[in-house]
Design an enzyme around this catalytic site. Sequence first.
Site, PDB file in Angstrom:
ATOM      1  N   LYS A  44       0.842  -1.207   0.000  1.00  0.00           N
ATOM      2  CA  LYS A  44       0.000   0.000   0.000  1.00  0.00           C
ATOM      3  C   LYS A  44       0.874   1.254   0.000  1.00  0.00           C
ATOM      4  O   LYS A  44       2.087   1.171   0.240  1.00  0.00           O
ATOM      5  CB  LYS A  44      -0.912  -0.019   1.230  1.00  0.00           C
ATOM      6  CG  LYS A  44      -0.164  -0.006   2.550  1.00  0.00           C
ATOM      7  CD  LYS A  44      -1.103  -0.340   3.707  1.00  0.00           C
ATOM      8  CE  LYS A  44      -0.373  -0.292   5.021  1.00  0.00           C
ATOM      9  NZ  LYS A  44      -1.186  -0.849   6.117  1.00  0.00           N
ATOM     10  N   TYR A 271      16.692  28.705  10.871  1.00  0.00           N
ATOM     11  CA  TYR A 271      15.516  29.399  11.406  1.00  0.00           C
ATOM     12  C   TYR A 271      15.403  29.227  12.915  1.00  0.00           C
ATOM     13  O   TYR A 271      15.560  28.126  13.439  1.00  0.00           O
ATOM     14  CB  TYR A 271      14.242  28.848  10.768  1.00  0.00           C
ATOM     15  CG  TYR A 271      14.075  29.260   9.330  1.00  0.00           C
ATOM     16  CD1 TYR A 271      13.956  30.602   8.968  1.00  0.00           C
ATOM     17  CD2 TYR A 271      14.029  28.304   8.322  1.00  0.00           C
ATOM     18  CE1 TYR A 271      13.798  30.968   7.648  1.00  0.00           C
ATOM     19  CE2 TYR A 271      13.860  28.664   6.992  1.00  0.00           C
ATOM     20  CZ  TYR A 271      13.754  30.005   6.672  1.00  0.00           C
ATOM     21  OH  TYR A 271      13.598  30.367   5.362  1.00  0.00           O
TER      22      TYR A 271
HETATM   23  C1  LIG Z   1      -0.518  -1.956   6.715  1.00  0.00           C
HETATM   24  C2  LIG Z   1      -1.193  -3.227   7.006  1.00  0.00           C
HETATM   25  C3  LIG Z   1      -0.439  -4.393   7.141  1.00  0.00           C
HETATM   26  C4  LIG Z   1       1.065  -4.404   7.140  1.00  0.00           C
HETATM   27  O1  LIG Z   1       1.525  -3.792   8.337  1.00  0.00           O
HETATM   28  P1  LIG Z   1       3.083  -3.649   8.658  1.00  0.00           P
HETATM   29  O2  LIG Z   1       3.126  -3.163  10.051  1.00  0.00           O
HETATM   30  O3  LIG Z   1       3.624  -2.645   7.689  1.00  0.00           O
HETATM   31  O4  LIG Z   1       3.691  -4.979   8.471  1.00  0.00           O
HETATM   32  C5  LIG Z   1      -1.134  -5.590   7.307  1.00  0.00           C
HETATM   33  N1  LIG Z   1      -2.482  -5.599   7.353  1.00  0.00           N
HETATM   34  C6  LIG Z   1      -3.230  -4.488   7.232  1.00  0.00           C
HETATM   35  C7  LIG Z   1      -4.708  -4.584   7.312  1.00  0.00           C
HETATM   36  C8  LIG Z   1      -2.614  -3.262   7.075  1.00  0.00           C
HETATM   37  O5  LIG Z   1      -3.357  -2.152   6.983  1.00  0.00           O
END
Ligand SMILES: *Cc1c(COP(=O)(O)O)cnc(C)c1O
Length: 376
Positions: A44, A271
């Site tokens: 994702k 800054y």
């Molecule tokens: C993002 C996600 C994962 C993977 O999680 P990680 O901590 O990056 O391994 C697995 N399942 C779902 C539903 C997620 O949203």
Amino acid sequence: MPRPISATISLPFLTHNLAVIHDQLNRISIEHNRSRPKIWAVIKANAYGHGIENAVKAFAQADGLAMLDVDEAIVCREKGWAKPILMLEGFFNAPDINLFSQYSLDATVHCRDQIDMLAGVSVKNPVNVFLKLNTGMNRLGFAPEAFNAAWQRVAALHTQGVVGDMGKMTHFARADERDSLTQKQISLLRHVTDALPGPVSMCNSAATLTPDYWLSLPDAPAQWVRPGICLYGSSPFAHLSSQRLGLRPGMTLRSQLISVRDIQAGEGVGYGHMFVADQPMRVGVVACGYADGYPRHATTGTPVVVKGVRTRLLGRVSMDMLAVDLGPVPEPSVGDEVVLWGEGGPGVDEVAVAAGTIGYELLCAVAPRVPKVVIS
Ligand SMILES: *Cc1c(COP(=O)(O)O)cnc(C)c1O
């Protein structure tokens, strides 16, 4: 000439990380005389900033890919990915169900509204469904007492040819901590779903790397785990580094010195003069700022490597630049290489800790203006 910043994506390291997870699952499954859970490589958010097409190539050995944007899923299919794809939030409206059918995307179904949408469409090819149970994360999923009725409704849609295979799914809230919640979540999952047929999908990176969790499911040939962050070389655990896990950085963020100057005791840098020198010192300016995705909340002391030497960030990060302490760096000059994180630099998790966040956020936040260099 563009600015000297780039993010190098290493396909061999991404592939290595998947192999580390695969081999560990395999070894422990053999020790326990059971089937290896299958792996959904979670890609994702543009593969946690590494690029969908890069992920499709690097994770060719995964059993499936998981994501949540239908456009990204279509890219995977167009690049030739033929194995399963799981959509972690399912469809957002009824018309999208046709895309799920057309591109063979497995849908997470987590609420009644989605079942209503399914009930209102007809599709060419049935859509596989993982019905999600809320076991305590309280984000997505049916309440335990509503799960059975939801299952029966989806099973009826299976009979009508709208739904294909059915599976069960949940997500853990605290798998990265030494805490009893995850085992409670698994017990609840088993209590509610053991009598129902089909594979189980659970376990983010932290839970995948904690074999007790997936070993507490009944042995079945098609259980699935869903690791994400570890595949990119970042640790899901605060107490365990990615090096200790044998992971390699999927992304290296590099830039160069664009200025070198000497300042006197009492002079401030950047800054707000958040850093004030207490002795004469040499300061470098790096072409990398928060508009590139470097965290503005990183403070003085955040590790950075200049010309192969580990040193520290000074003062506040600007939009396009940040300052570093050149004290430990021999004969620094404009054009010298700076590694912000990754291979030859600090780990992304170290930078994240210094900025009060997690590696996930830094990897996802690298800005589109940063050119990507892909190592095949
Ligand atoms: C993002 C996600 C994962 C993977 O999680 P990680 O901590 O990056 O391994 C697995 N399942 C779902 C539903 C997620 O949203």
